[in-house]
Motif scaffolding. Sequence first.
Motif, PDB file in Angstrom:
ATOM      1  N   MET A  89       0.820  -1.217   0.000  1.00 15.75           N
ATOM      2  CA  MET A  89       0.000   0.000   0.000  1.00 15.75           C
ATOM      3  C   MET A  89       0.851   1.264   0.000  1.00 15.75           C
ATOM      4  O   MET A  89       0.829   2.041   0.960  1.00 15.75           O
ATOM      5  CB  MET A  89      -0.869   0.012   1.245  1.00 15.75           C
ATOM      6  CG  MET A  89      -1.792  -1.167   1.353  1.00 15.75           C
ATOM      7  SD  MET A  89      -2.607  -1.164   2.937  1.00 15.75           S
ATOM      8  CE  MET A  89      -4.244  -1.664   2.476  1.00 15.75           C
ATOM      9  N   GLY A 149       0.228   7.220  12.540  1.00 13.59           N
ATOM     10  CA  GLY A 149      -0.318   6.265  11.583  1.00 13.59           C
ATOM     11  C   GLY A 149      -1.666   5.740  12.049  1.00 13.59           C
ATOM     12  O   GLY A 149      -2.206   6.187  13.063  1.00 13.59           O
ATOM     13  N   GLY A 150      -2.167   4.791  11.276  1.00 12.82           N
ATOM     14  CA  GLY A 150      -3.474   4.224  11.573  1.00 12.82           C
ATOM     15  C   GLY A 150      -3.495   3.435  12.870  1.00 12.82           C
ATOM     16  O   GLY A 150      -4.533   3.341  13.530  1.00 12.82           O
ATOM     17  N   THR A 151      -2.365   2.856  13.225  1.00 15.58           N
ATOM     18  CA  THR A 151      -2.309   2.067  14.449  1.00 15.58           C
ATOM     19  C   THR A 151      -2.655   2.932  15.654  1.00 15.58           C
ATOM     20  O   THR A 151      -3.566   2.616  16.429  1.00 15.58           O
ATOM     21  CB  THR A 151      -0.897   1.466  14.621  1.00 15.58           C
ATOM     22  OG1 THR A 151      -0.659   0.587  13.521  1.00 15.58           O
ATOM     23  CG2 THR A 151      -0.771   0.704  15.926  1.00 15.58           C
ATOM     24  N   ASN A 154      -6.254   4.184  15.614  1.00 22.43           N
ATOM     25  CA  ASN A 154      -7.235   3.201  16.089  1.00 22.43           C
ATOM     26  C   ASN A 154      -7.214   3.085  17.606  1.00 22.43           C
ATOM     27  O   ASN A 154      -8.259   3.027  18.257  1.00 22.43           O
ATOM     28  CB  ASN A 154      -6.943   1.827  15.470  1.00 22.43           C
ATOM     29  CG  ASN A 154      -7.473   1.713  14.048  1.00 22.43           C
ATOM     30  OD1 ASN A 154      -8.389   2.431  13.664  1.00 22.43           O
ATOM     31  ND2 ASN A 154      -6.892   0.821  13.271  1.00 22.43           N
ATOM     32  N   HIS A 271      -7.412  -4.962  10.958  1.00 20.56           N
ATOM     33  CA  HIS A 271      -5.963  -4.807  11.043  1.00 20.56           C
ATOM     34  C   HIS A 271      -5.479  -5.212  12.440  1.00 20.56           C
ATOM     35  O   HIS A 271      -6.196  -5.037  13.427  1.00 20.56           O
ATOM     36  CB  HIS A 271      -5.627  -3.341  10.788  1.00 20.56           C
ATOM     37  CG  HIS A 271      -4.168  -3.063  10.654  1.00 20.56           C
ATOM     38  ND1 HIS A 271      -3.413  -2.600  11.709  1.00 20.56           N
ATOM     39  CD2 HIS A 271      -3.330  -3.174   9.598  1.00 20.56           C
ATOM     40  CE1 HIS A 271      -2.165  -2.430  11.294  1.00 20.56           C
ATOM     41  NE2 HIS A 271      -2.089  -2.775  10.021  1.00 20.56           N
ATOM     42  N   ILE A 323     -14.913  -1.564   8.827  1.00 22.30           N
ATOM     43  CA  ILE A 323     -13.680  -1.279   8.090  1.00 22.30           C
ATOM     44  C   ILE A 323     -14.033  -0.817   6.693  1.00 22.30           C
ATOM     45  O   ILE A 323     -14.794  -1.481   5.988  1.00 22.30           O
ATOM     46  CB  ILE A 323     -12.787  -2.527   7.987  1.00 22.30           C
ATOM     47  CG1 ILE A 323     -12.641  -3.196   9.352  1.00 22.30           C
ATOM     48  CG2 ILE A 323     -11.417  -2.167   7.432  1.00 22.30           C
ATOM     49  CD1 ILE A 323     -12.117  -4.608   9.264  1.00 22.30           C
ATOM     50  N   GLY A 325     -12.189  -0.519   3.580  1.00 22.60           N
ATOM     51  CA  GLY A 325     -10.931  -0.839   2.918  1.00 22.60           C
ATOM     52  C   GLY A 325     -10.078  -1.716   3.826  1.00 22.60           C
ATOM     53  O   GLY A 325      -9.207  -1.223   4.532  1.00 22.60           O
ATOM     54  N   THR A 327      -7.197  -4.179   5.034  1.00 17.65           N
ATOM     55  CA  THR A 327      -5.790  -4.129   4.667  1.00 17.65           C
ATOM     56  C   THR A 327      -5.429  -5.216   3.659  1.00 17.65           C
ATOM     57  O   THR A 327      -4.621  -4.996   2.762  1.00 17.65           O
ATOM     58  CB  THR A 327      -4.922  -4.299   5.923  1.00 17.65           C
ATOM     59  OG1 THR A 327      -5.464  -3.458   6.933  1.00 17.65           O
ATOM     60  CG2 THR A 327      -3.493  -3.928   5.658  1.00 17.65           C
ATOM     61  N   ASP A 358     -12.589   2.059  10.703  1.00 21.16           N
ATOM     62  CA  ASP A 358     -11.173   2.049  10.356  1.00 21.16           C
ATOM     63  C   ASP A 358     -11.077   2.171   8.837  1.00 21.16           C
ATOM     64  O   ASP A 358     -11.240   1.190   8.109  1.00 21.16           O
ATOM     65  CB  ASP A 358     -10.512   0.761  10.849  1.00 21.16           C
ATOM     66  CG  ASP A 358      -9.024   0.753  10.511  1.00 21.16           C
ATOM     67  OD1 ASP A 358      -8.541   1.751   9.925  1.00 21.16           O
ATOM     68  OD2 ASP A 358      -8.352  -0.246  10.831  1.00 21.16           O
ATOM     69  N   ALA A 360      -8.295   3.480   7.445  1.00 18.25           N
ATOM     70  CA  ALA A 360      -6.885   3.812   7.221  1.00 18.25           C
ATOM     71  C   ALA A 360      -6.580   3.644   5.738  1.00 18.25           C
ATOM     72  O   ALA A 360      -5.909   4.463   5.128  1.00 18.25           O
ATOM     73  CB  ALA A 360      -5.982   2.908   8.055  1.00 18.25           C
ATOM     74  N   TRP A 361      -7.128   2.584   5.150  1.00 17.63           N
ATOM     75  CA  TRP A 361      -6.906   2.381   3.724  1.00 17.63           C
ATOM     76  C   TRP A 361      -7.913   3.169   2.888  1.00 17.63           C
ATOM     77  O   TRP A 361      -7.545   3.995   2.070  1.00 17.63           O
ATOM     78  CB  TRP A 361      -6.951   0.884   3.362  1.00 17.63           C
ATOM     79  CG  TRP A 361      -6.817   0.694   1.886  1.00 17.63           C
ATOM     80  CD1 TRP A 361      -7.756   0.190   1.034  1.00 17.63           C
ATOM     81  CD2 TRP A 361      -5.694   1.060   1.080  1.00 17.63           C
ATOM     82  NE1 TRP A 361      -7.282   0.220  -0.255  1.00 17.63           N
ATOM     83  CE2 TRP A 361      -6.020   0.756  -0.255  1.00 17.63           C
ATOM     84  CE3 TRP A 361      -4.449   1.629   1.357  1.00 17.63           C
ATOM     85  CZ2 TRP A 361      -5.155   0.982  -1.315  1.00 17.63           C
ATOM     86  CZ3 TRP A 361      -3.578   1.875   0.300  1.00 17.63           C
ATOM     87  CH2 TRP A 361      -3.929   1.547  -1.014  1.00 17.63           C
ATOM     88  N   ASP A 421      -5.508   7.195   6.855  1.00 14.20           N
ATOM     89  CA  ASP A 421      -4.049   7.308   6.741  1.00 14.20           C
ATOM     90  C   ASP A 421      -3.631   8.164   5.549  1.00 14.20           C
ATOM     91  O   ASP A 421      -3.613   7.681   4.411  1.00 14.20           O
ATOM     92  CB  ASP A 421      -3.426   5.913   6.570  1.00 14.20           C
ATOM     93  CG  ASP A 421      -2.894   5.336   7.867  1.00 14.20           C
ATOM     94  OD1 ASP A 421      -2.931   6.045   8.894  1.00 14.20           O
ATOM     95  OD2 ASP A 421      -2.432   4.181   7.852  1.00 14.20           O
ATOM     96  N   HIS A 423      -0.718   8.729   4.823  1.00 12.44           N
ATOM     97  CA  HIS A 423       0.451   8.091   4.208  1.00 12.44           C
ATOM     98  C   HIS A 423       0.103   6.842   3.389  1.00 12.44           C
ATOM     99  O   HIS A 423       0.986   6.163   2.906  1.00 12.44           O
ATOM    100  CB  HIS A 423       1.581   7.841   5.219  1.00 12.44           C
ATOM    101  CG  HIS A 423       1.289   6.880   6.329  1.00 12.44           C
ATOM    102  ND1 HIS A 423       1.893   6.972   7.556  1.00 12.44           N
ATOM    103  CD2 HIS A 423       0.494   5.803   6.406  1.00 12.44           C
ATOM    104  CE1 HIS A 423       1.463   5.995   8.335  1.00 12.44           C
ATOM    105  NE2 HIS A 423       0.623   5.267   7.658  1.00 12.44           N
ATOM    106  N   LYS A 424      -1.174   6.577   3.218  1.00  9.28           N
ATOM    107  CA  LYS A 424      -1.565   5.531   2.266  1.00  9.28           C
ATOM    108  C   LYS A 424      -2.195   6.216   1.047  1.00  9.28           C
ATOM    109  O   LYS A 424      -1.484   6.757   0.224  1.00  9.28           O
ATOM    110  CB  LYS A 424      -2.494   4.532   2.941  1.00  9.28           C
ATOM    111  CG  LYS A 424      -1.726   3.601   3.882  1.00  9.28           C
ATOM    112  CD  LYS A 424      -2.626   2.602   4.541  1.00  9.28           C
ATOM    113  CE  LYS A 424      -1.837   1.659   5.447  1.00  9.28           C
ATOM    114  NZ  LYS A 424      -2.755   0.935   6.346  1.00  9.28           N
TER     115      LYS A 424
HETATM  116  C1  LIG Z   1      -2.610   0.267   7.360  1.00  5.04           C
HETATM  117  C2  LIG Z   1      -3.792   0.042   8.180  1.00  5.04           C
HETATM  118  C3  LIG Z   1      -3.768   0.256   9.563  1.00  5.04           C
HETATM  119  C4  LIG Z   1      -2.519   0.626  10.306  1.00  5.04           C
HETATM  120  O1  LIG Z   1      -2.023   1.829   9.913  1.00  5.04           O
HETATM  121  P1  LIG Z   1      -0.480   2.214  10.108  1.00  5.04           P
HETATM  122  O2  LIG Z   1      -0.452   3.550   9.489  1.00  5.04           O
HETATM  123  O3  LIG Z   1       0.323   1.183   9.398  1.00  5.04           O
HETATM  124  O4  LIG Z   1      -0.208   2.242  11.563  1.00  5.04           O
HETATM  125  C5  LIG Z   1      -4.940   0.075  10.257  1.00  5.04           C
HETATM  126  N1  LIG Z   1      -6.059  -0.302   9.634  1.00  5.04           N
HETATM  127  C6  LIG Z   1      -6.123  -0.516   8.312  1.00  5.04           C
HETATM  128  C7  LIG Z   1      -7.411  -0.926   7.682  1.00  5.04           C
HETATM  129  C8  LIG Z   1      -4.978  -0.356   7.539  1.00  5.04           C
HETATM  130  O5  LIG Z   1      -5.044  -0.599   6.224  1.00  5.04           O
END
Ligand SMILES: *Cc1c(COP(=O)(O)O)cnc(C)c1O
Length: 692
Positions: A89, A149-151, A154, A271, A323, A325, A327, A358, A360-361, A421, A423-424
């Motif tokens: 990603m 980041g997403g971690t 969350n 995730h 969710i 998207g 991961t 979530d 993030a993606w 995110d 950064h994604k």
């Molecule tokens: C990438 C991702 C995360 C974690 O995000 P980081 O930026 O890697 O910490 C959490 N949830 C989903 C759905 C993701 O795709």
Amino acid sequence: MNDDYNYAAWFLGPKAEHSDTWEKMLVYTFRDYVHWRRNYFPEDNVVINSQLRRQHELRLDSLRDELTRILALFKAQNPIYSPRYIAHMVSEQTMPSVVGYFAGMLYNANNISGESSPIGFPLEIEVGKIVADMLGFDPSQSWTHISSGGTIANIEALWIARTVKFVPFSVREYCRQQDMAYDITLPDGSVCDIRKVDDCTLLHIAPAEAVRMTRRLFYTQIEAGRTAEKIMDDYSDFVKKSDYNISERGLAHVLAKVGATPRVYLSPSAHYSLKKAVNVLGYGSDSLQIVDVDENFRMNTTLLREKLMGAPDDTYIAAVLGIAGTTEEGAVDPIHKITALRNELSATHNRSFWLHIDSAWGGYVRSLFKGYDLSSGNMDDKVERCRVNINTQTGECIWSGDDNNYRAYLSFPEADSVTIDPHKLGYIPYPAGMVSIRHGLVTELIRQDAAYVFDKQSGLLPDFGFKIGDIGSYILEGSKPGAAAASCYLAHKTIPLDIEGHGAIIKSTLISTQRLQRLMFEHLNRFDEYDRLASHNHAAGSDERRLVTFRPIHRPDTNLICYMMVPVKSEKGGEYIIDKSYSLAEINELNTRLYAAMSVGEEYKGLQNIDFFVSRTRLTDGLYNYDSIARILEPLGITRKAYVKEGLFVLRSTVMNPLYQLAVREAEKDYLYDFVVALHGHASRILHEFER
Ligand SMILES: *Cc1c(COP(=O)(O)O)cnc(C)c1O
């Protein structure tokens, strides 16, 4: 001139085509920064004078040599910018994000507070509002900030949900002690004096109601003639000692008091940061209630419904996670069905819950829902309007055939918190995640120095509005890069988060994904063509030619596809059928080898020997049970027994590069087609060399 691909302006390009522009911007930024230094008390003398600088040459020599060395080492880095990289990603970064980052990095502001970052900090708040707006939240009422980041995003969202959960308990305790009547609205819409509400009901108050409770209590008292100062002092003393104050008493104490254990509902596609979250928050993994997925890897909400309706009385819903998207598969959970379920549960069981998304993606896919009017009409009308606006003029659908994605994304505003995110799919450099909370008032509840207590300056304003000077008290992290804020801000200001701006980038990746999907799977009889084209790669014309094809594991909701190579044989009528003589262990081995050929792998083989990159994942019975994906496994001849024993090794491609269509038009280079040919080439060779 067709300007569909205007967004290509933002990317450096596979051949660094835009290098002149980038260089100018970066040099401009650096020079501007140098002037800033020189103009601050210009009369101050130089410290590192010319003679010293000459003496420094020797040291700088060693720097130059080491730099040259690591620059050389970096050449072995995955070429993530390349259209040949269809793996993890990550892809190109946009110019504004890189320039913004560079500027922010030079000034090196610490965005932990407004004081240490008087410029970068407001940028973070501002870009938070821009992103909140894209997600469907009211920017003036919500609270959004950048995380690493997403971690962390969350974890933070669930941490806030945990805090909000027990607010009503402190309020009830206070009202009982003060012998004060205080009406609250229960999930089923009825109004009740909080003193009479039982624990189980109190644990399931709607988040929006719980968040406002303390503030409303204050107003009630002010109306009753008490002064704000007095109430705040009183209440803060009270809350400090409250049995329900998690930050003071700890979770174990509070849970023992309410006699219920938390449960977090999510799909197996979640995730692994969610596992970390329940660990950190003290819930433990036992709290995770796994709701199986359907064959598209979306949460099966019928099962969620059963679980929620049938939850034992000594448990409570700490949160439900949707969710957008996933991961591994890019699947979008039916958020609209989860919110409908919440409405139903509120009406029938008097229970609401905190809904965290979530994304993030997939969060940036929301940019496709901005830039045209969606303010009126019911859900069906809106779906139609989106369909018209989002799909290509040729009517080509950019994602799976059903309405799930429209409805899921249209339901975002009903969530309580969202992770996204930058950064994604924001195409912004690491580190940049974001968490957005619909109820900005939570900031009053989470301050670390005085949890649950109003700040005398920032709290209790006449209308909504929270001022956050030192963000450090409100978030999990400490020192953080102002560079990330400058990066996100510049990017989202320059490339608006709507269908014409950032949405055009996202859309191009969705179109590319659909196209790749068609190239790979829909033209089954074309694999002969691919094989022929790829034949220079393997033993062409060999007597016992073994044939392969690729089968999808799902229908892509966003821009990830998972698939596997499977051996096939040719029947008399020219039809190809799956060769079921291969065991699952053998098929896994073939795919593992294919992955090894198309990734950096363990032994370094040199980038020029990897024509295309893919990533991989593994489906296991522990995560996805056979029944939920039987529709995929059965046609491949994969039995339950084999799947349970072996799991399934699958290849995974993130179709994120924004330039595929442009490359076809301007460079006469069809990377996606070539990728499929390459896959067949590698696969045929591997199958041919495979000893059974
Ligand atoms: C990438 C991702 C995360 C974690 O995000 P980081 O930026 O890697 O910490 C959490 N949830 C989903 C759905 C993701 O795709």
